[in-house]
Design a protein around this motif. Structure first.
Motif, PDB file in Angstrom:
ATOM      1  N   TYR A  74      24.037  82.884 -21.702  1.00 25.91           N
ATOM      2  CA  TYR A  74      23.991  81.418 -21.753  1.00 25.91           C
ATOM      3  C   TYR A  74      24.306  80.889 -23.149  1.00 25.91           C
ATOM      4  O   TYR A  74      24.923  79.824 -23.278  1.00 25.91           O
ATOM      5  CB  TYR A  74      22.618  80.920 -21.289  1.00 25.91           C
ATOM      6  N   ARG A  80      27.816  73.395 -19.679  1.00 28.84           N
ATOM      7  CA  ARG A  80      27.015  73.292 -18.452  1.00 28.84           C
ATOM      8  C   ARG A  80      26.103  74.503 -18.272  1.00 28.84           C
ATOM      9  O   ARG A  80      24.921  74.371 -17.966  1.00 28.84           O
ATOM     10  CB  ARG A  80      27.939  73.135 -17.243  1.00 28.84           C
ATOM     11  N   GLN A  81      26.655  75.717 -18.468  1.00 28.16           N
ATOM     12  CA  GLN A  81      25.852  76.933 -18.320  1.00 28.16           C
ATOM     13  C   GLN A  81      24.852  77.076 -19.464  1.00 28.16           C
ATOM     14  O   GLN A  81      23.720  77.514 -19.263  1.00 28.16           O
ATOM     15  CB  GLN A  81      26.765  78.158 -18.256  1.00 28.16           C
ATOM     16  N   SER A  84      22.047  74.692 -18.591  1.00 24.35           N
ATOM     17  CA  SER A  84      21.300  75.146 -17.421  1.00 24.35           C
ATOM     18  C   SER A  84      20.351  76.287 -17.770  1.00 24.35           C
ATOM     19  O   SER A  84      19.176  76.277 -17.395  1.00 24.35           O
ATOM     20  CB  SER A  84      22.278  75.591 -16.333  1.00 24.35           C
ATOM     21  N   SER A  88      16.198  75.809 -17.818  1.00 25.70           N
ATOM     22  CA  SER A  88      15.424  76.615 -16.867  1.00 25.70           C
ATOM     23  C   SER A  88      14.364  77.448 -17.573  1.00 25.70           C
ATOM     24  O   SER A  88      13.255  77.631 -17.057  1.00 25.70           O
ATOM     25  CB  SER A  88      16.354  77.508 -16.043  1.00 25.70           C
ATOM     26  N   HIS A 170      24.589  67.366 -19.903  1.00 25.86           N
ATOM     27  CA  HIS A 170      24.285  68.587 -19.149  1.00 25.86           C
ATOM     28  C   HIS A 170      22.792  68.932 -19.191  1.00 25.86           C
ATOM     29  O   HIS A 170      22.270  69.502 -18.232  1.00 25.86           O
ATOM     30  CB  HIS A 170      25.141  69.740 -19.646  1.00 25.86           C
ATOM     31  N   TYR A 171      22.103  68.555 -20.272  1.00 22.20           N
ATOM     32  CA  TYR A 171      20.637  68.718 -20.285  1.00 22.20           C
ATOM     33  C   TYR A 171      20.009  67.843 -19.199  1.00 22.20           C
ATOM     34  O   TYR A 171      19.117  68.277 -18.461  1.00 22.20           O
ATOM     35  CB  TYR A 171      20.058  68.323 -21.649  1.00 22.20           C
ATOM     36  N   GLU A 173      21.480  66.673 -16.521  1.00 23.38           N
ATOM     37  CA  GLU A 173      21.896  67.227 -15.232  1.00 23.38           C
ATOM     38  C   GLU A 173      20.976  68.378 -14.818  1.00 23.38           C
ATOM     39  O   GLU A 173      20.494  68.436 -13.679  1.00 23.38           O
ATOM     40  CB  GLU A 173      23.343  67.721 -15.345  1.00 23.38           C
ATOM     41  N   ALA A 174      20.708  69.302 -15.758  1.00 28.84           N
ATOM     42  CA  ALA A 174      19.837  70.444 -15.452  1.00 28.84           C
ATOM     43  C   ALA A 174      18.399  70.007 -15.238  1.00 28.84           C
ATOM     44  O   ALA A 174      17.701  70.516 -14.354  1.00 28.84           O
ATOM     45  CB  ALA A 174      19.917  71.464 -16.591  1.00 28.84           C
ATOM     46  N   GLU A 177      17.457  68.755 -11.806  1.00 30.77           N
ATOM     47  CA  GLU A 177      17.311  69.786 -10.777  1.00 30.77           C
ATOM     48  C   GLU A 177      15.923  70.435 -10.826  1.00 30.77           C
ATOM     49  O   GLU A 177      15.568  71.190  -9.926  1.00 30.77           O
ATOM     50  CB  GLU A 177      18.396  70.849 -10.953  1.00 30.77           C
ATOM     51  N   ALA A 326      20.914  83.669 -13.196  1.00 26.48           N
ATOM     52  CA  ALA A 326      19.815  82.854 -13.732  1.00 26.48           C
ATOM     53  C   ALA A 326      19.064  83.678 -14.759  1.00 26.48           C
ATOM     54  O   ALA A 326      19.070  84.913 -14.698  1.00 26.48           O
ATOM     55  CB  ALA A 326      18.863  82.432 -12.611  1.00 26.48           C
TER      56      ALA A 326
END
Length: 400
Positions: A74, A80-81, A84, A88, A170-171, A173-174, A177, A326
Motif C-alpha cells: 500500500y 486510491r490503494q 484504502s 483500513s 481517497h481518504y 472515499e475509504a 466504506e 487487504a
C-alpha cells in the motif's frame, strides 16, 4: 480513550507535521493519535530519506502515541490503494476518526465530491478508461473524468488537481466504506511540492529534502524541524548519507540489466513497452537523474516511473500483488505510555494480529515488507560507516 488517526510518511518530520498532530487531537477531541506510516519505500516511488525507525522516533517525540507501518503493498501504490490500506488499518486499531491536511481545511467539499463521483461512478470510470486509451497519464485521466462529472455538481467540490486534495478525496472515499469519520485541517504556509523555504519556520518535506541533498548542511533546515528531528537527522548523518535513488543507483542499474524485457514485465505497473526503454537507458546512464530523463515521456509521470523502478528493485511482482487484497496485520513500530494504555483498552476488539516481533509471523505480506527493508539497508550500506542488515528482526517497537 478516544483515538484519531493520521496517514504519514515523515520524510522527514517537520514543523508542519507537528502542527498536524496537535490539531488532529484537538479537532477530533481525541486522547490518542495513531500514525500509520510508510516504511522503507514511499508513495511517490522513492526510498525514505532516513529509515523507518529514525522517523518513528521523530514522531513519538512530537506527540504521536502509536506508530504502525503501512505495508509495502500500500505504501508504494497509487492514491486510491494507498488511502484504502491506510484507513483500513486505522479503523482496525480502533480510531474513530482520521484527520488529513488539505488546501482549504473544509471537509464538506470532500464529502460533496465523494457523493458526486459515487452517484456517477460508471460514467466516471468509463471516462478514466477512455482518457488512458488516448495516452493520458493516470492523474490526467482522473482530471479528465472529474471535469466531466463536475457538470452534475450542485454543491461546492474540491480541486482534485492539488496533490493533497487527491489523497484527501481517497481518504474520504475509504472512510465512507468504514465507520470512521473523516476530518481535515488546512495546510499552513508551504504547499506539498514547494521547493523553497519562504516561511520562517514552515517548509515542505520536499524543500527540506532538497536542502539536505544539495548542501548536506543540517543548519539549513534547523528552523523548519522540531529539535528531536534535528537530533535524529544529526545522528543519522554521523554514519550514513541521506538516502535518495542516486544512493542506490549502482544496485538499481545492476538489477535492471540482469533482466530481460520479458522478465521486467512481471513487476507491478511495468507495461506498454517501457521495459525496453529501461534497459536501453540503464546501459547508457551514469546516474539516476540521467536514467530518468531518458525514460520520461508525456505518457509516464515521474512518480509512475519511480513506482515501477521501486517494484523492479524490490522484486514486487504482479503475481504477488494479486494475492494482497487487504492489510492482514498491524505492525507496531513505536508507542508511548499513553498509546500503550489505549492498546490495552482495545486489544480484545482489534480484528488483525498485532505484531511487535516480526519473527513471530510468517505472513507473506509481512515477509515482503522485511525483504524491502533489507534491500533498503543494502542500498544505505553503500554510504554507511557501519553496515547493517536484518534490522527489523533485531529491533523491537520503540517506546517513549
Amino acid at each position: 480513550m478516544r483515538a484519531t488517526g493520521i496517514v504519514v510518511e515523515y520524510n522527514p518530520f517537520h514543523n508542519g507535521h507537528l502542527y498536524h498532530v496537535a490539531q488532529a487531537k484537538k479537532i477530533a477531541q481525541a486522547d490518542v493519535c495513531v500514525a500509520v506510516m510508510s516504511g522503507s519505500f514511499l508513495q511517490r516511488g522513492e526510498p525514505a530519506v532516513v529509515d523507518k525507525w529514525t522517523r518513528t522516533k521523530m514522531a513519538l517525540h512530537a506527540g504521536v502515541d502509536i506508530v504502525i507501518e503501512l505495508p509495502y503493498a500500500y505504501s508504494t501504490a497509487q492514491a486510491r490503494q494507498f488511502a484504502s490500506g491506510s484507513i483500513s488499518l486505522l479503523h482496525a486499531i480502533g480510531c474513530e476518526s482520521v484527520v488529513f491536511g488539505s488546501e482549504n481545511g473544509d471537509i464538506a467539499p470532500f464529502s460533496h465530491t465523494h457523493h458526486l463521483i459515487s452517484s456517477h461512478r460508471t460514467e466516471y470510470e468509463a471516462k478514466i478508461h477512455e482518457a488512458m486509451q488516448l495516452g493520458l497519464s493516470y492523474p490526467k485521466a482522473l482530471q479528465h473524468a472529474y471535469q466531466h462529472v463536475l457538470t452534475y455538481a450542485t454543491e461546492a467540490t474540491v480541486d482534485l488537481a492539488q496533490p493533497n486534495n487527491i489523497l484527501g478525496y481517497h481518504y474520504v472515499e475509504a472512510a465512507h466504506e468504514l465507520t470512521i469519520r473523516p476530518l481535515t485541517i488546512p495546510r499552513i504556509a508551504a504547499h506539498y511540492h514547494d521547493e523553497n523555504m519562504a516561511h520562517d519556520t514552515i517548509a515542505s518535506a520536499t524543500a527540506i529534502r532538497k536542502a539536505l541533498f544539495d548542501t548536506k548542511n543540517l543548519r539549513d533546515i534547523e528552523a523548519f524541524v522540531p529539535a528531536p528531528t534535528y537530533e535524529a537527522l544529526t545522528d543519522w548523518q554521523t554514519h550514513s548519507d541521506f538516502i535518495q535513488w542516486q544512493t542506490f543507483w549502482p544496485l538499481l542499474q545492476h538489477t535492471i540489466l540482469q533482466k530481460t524485457p520479458q522478465q521486467l514485465t512481471q513487476y507491478v505497473d511495468v507495461s506498454e513497452g517501457i521495459e525496453f526503454a529501461f534497459i536501453k537507458a540503464a546501459k547508457t546512464s551514469t546516474s539516476f537523474a540521467e536514467f530518468m530523463q531518458k525514460v520520461k515521456s508525456k505518457r509516464y509521470t515521474w512518480t509512475r516511473l519511480q513506482r515501477m523502478i521501486t517494484h523492479i528493485f524490490t522484486g514486487y511482482t504482479k503475481e504477488l500483488n494479486a494475492t494482497f487484497t487487504a492489510p492482514r496485520y498491524i505492525r507496531l513500530l513505536g508507542i508511548t505510555k499513553n498509546g500503550q494504555a489505549f492498546i490495552s483498552q482495545q486489544k480484545k476488539s482489534i480484528p488483525l494480529p498485532l505484531i511487535s516481533r516480526v519473527a513471530s509471523s510468517d505472513d507473506a505480506m509481512l515477509q515482503f515488507d522485511l525483504q524491502a527493508a533489507n534491500l533498503y539497508d543494502v542500498g544505505a550500506n553503500m554510504t554507511r560507516s557501519a553496515p547493517r542488515l536484518n534490522v527489523d528482526y533485531r529491533t523491537p517497537p520503540l517506546r517513549l
